[in-house]
Scaffold this active site. Structure first.
Site, PDB file in Angstrom:
ATOM      1  N   ASP A 164       0.834  -1.203   0.000  1.00  0.00           N
ATOM      2  CA  ASP A 164       0.000   0.000   0.000  1.00  0.00           C
ATOM      3  C   ASP A 164       0.869   1.254   0.000  1.00  0.00           C
ATOM      4  OD1 ASP A 164      -2.120  -1.729   0.415  1.00  0.00           O
ATOM      5  OD2 ASP A 164      -2.107  -1.438   2.587  1.00  0.00           O
TER       6      ASP A 164
HETATM    7  N1  URA Z   1      -1.125  -6.000   3.787  1.00  0.00           N
HETATM    8  C1  URA Z   1      -1.627  -4.754   3.789  1.00  0.00           C
HETATM    9  O1  URA Z   1      -2.687  -4.492   4.366  1.00  0.00           O
HETATM   10  N2  URA Z   1      -0.939  -3.793   3.149  1.00  0.00           N
HETATM   11  C2  URA Z   1       0.233  -4.003   2.532  1.00  0.00           C
HETATM   12  O2  URA Z   1       0.828  -3.060   1.980  1.00  0.00           O
HETATM   13  C3  URA Z   1       0.754  -5.312   2.541  1.00  0.00           C
HETATM   14  C4  URA Z   1       0.045  -6.296   3.175  1.00  0.00           C
END
Ligand code: URA
Length: 233
Positions: free
Chosen positions: A104
């Site tokens: 993310d």
């Molecule tokens: N899980 C998440 O919620 N975000 C990420 O960036 C990676 C794994």
């Protein structure tokens, strides 16, 4: 063997049209001989530009320490992306460099980048169960009952057909934990904690299989050998 103009364009040097100009300007050699035909077929190892061998003609595999605030999408409308950290020539390659799975925008840590689409498919396939270790801080106390809950392999996230695979939770401080996942559902870590009534405040991926960041600072990458992931991996 590929056409010289195509080779240079695909490796991000210039457009095919510019490649013709570079050849006219005697900047390109094949086996040490100045090339004069953009359509000449050559093995990449035999080609030089301005006396230098070609830049990673066989492909790239990079381990990036992703900083917060950058997305893994190539779509400019989604905001600044991790590819903006790479040299312009690498950003102009075709096939393009892309991330192996996504983190993310606000997640930091270990992100693999490559132009090898077979590797992307192999390592992101659900069959591939490489453990990934995340460090999360959350807004409320973590309680020991979460450990068997995440380990059970029964936690169902909204909108998902399958429950989450068994995941190992280690509580390292009242609001901090390490979570090991062998899959990568959309926003999985945030959604798993949300299912227990907690909000993830910070998220960092520390490991991908055998790989870790070492002392790599955020925003920097190191190159990995293309055969890092043996087919059996
Ligand atoms: N899980 C998440 O919620 N975000 C990420 O960036 C990676 C794994």
């Amino acid at each position: 063997m590929r056409r010289l103009d195509q080779l240079l364009a695909n490796l991000g040097y210039c457009s095919r049209r510019e490649a013709r100009a570079w050849i006219d300007a005697r900047r390109v050699t094949v086996n040490g001989i100045v090339a004069d035909d953009p359509g000449q077929k050559a093995a990449s190892a035999a080609v030089q530009v301005d006396g230098e061998p070609l830049d990673h003609p066989d492909g790239l595999l990079l381990l990036l320490h992703k900083p917060a605030g950058l997305v893994c999408s190539h779509d400019e409308r989604e905001g600044p992306n991790v590819y903006s950290l790479l040299p312009p020539r690498w950003r102009a390659r075709n096939p393009q460099i892309t991330s192996i799975g996504r983190l993310d925008k606000e997640t930091t840590g270990l992100l693999l980048l490559t132009d090898q689409s077979a590797l992307v498919h192999r390592l992101t396939s659900p069959k591939h169960k490489v453990p990934k270790i995340y460090r999360a801080t959350v807004d409320r106390d973590l309680t020991p009952d979460l450990i068997p809950l995440f380990a059970a392999g029964t936690l169902q996230l909204e909108g998902e057909k399958e429950p989450c695979r068994p995941a190992e939770l280690q509580i390292t401080a009242p609001h901090e934990a390490e979570l090991t996942l062998t899959e990568g559902k959309y926003h999985q870590v945030r959604r798993m904690f949300a299912a227990t009534g907690r909000t993830v405040l910070t998220l960092h991926r520390a490991r991908f299989g055998e790989l870790d960041l070492g002392d790599l600072p955020p925003g920097q990458w190191r190159e990995l050998p293309l055969d890092t992931f043996h087919p059996a991996f």
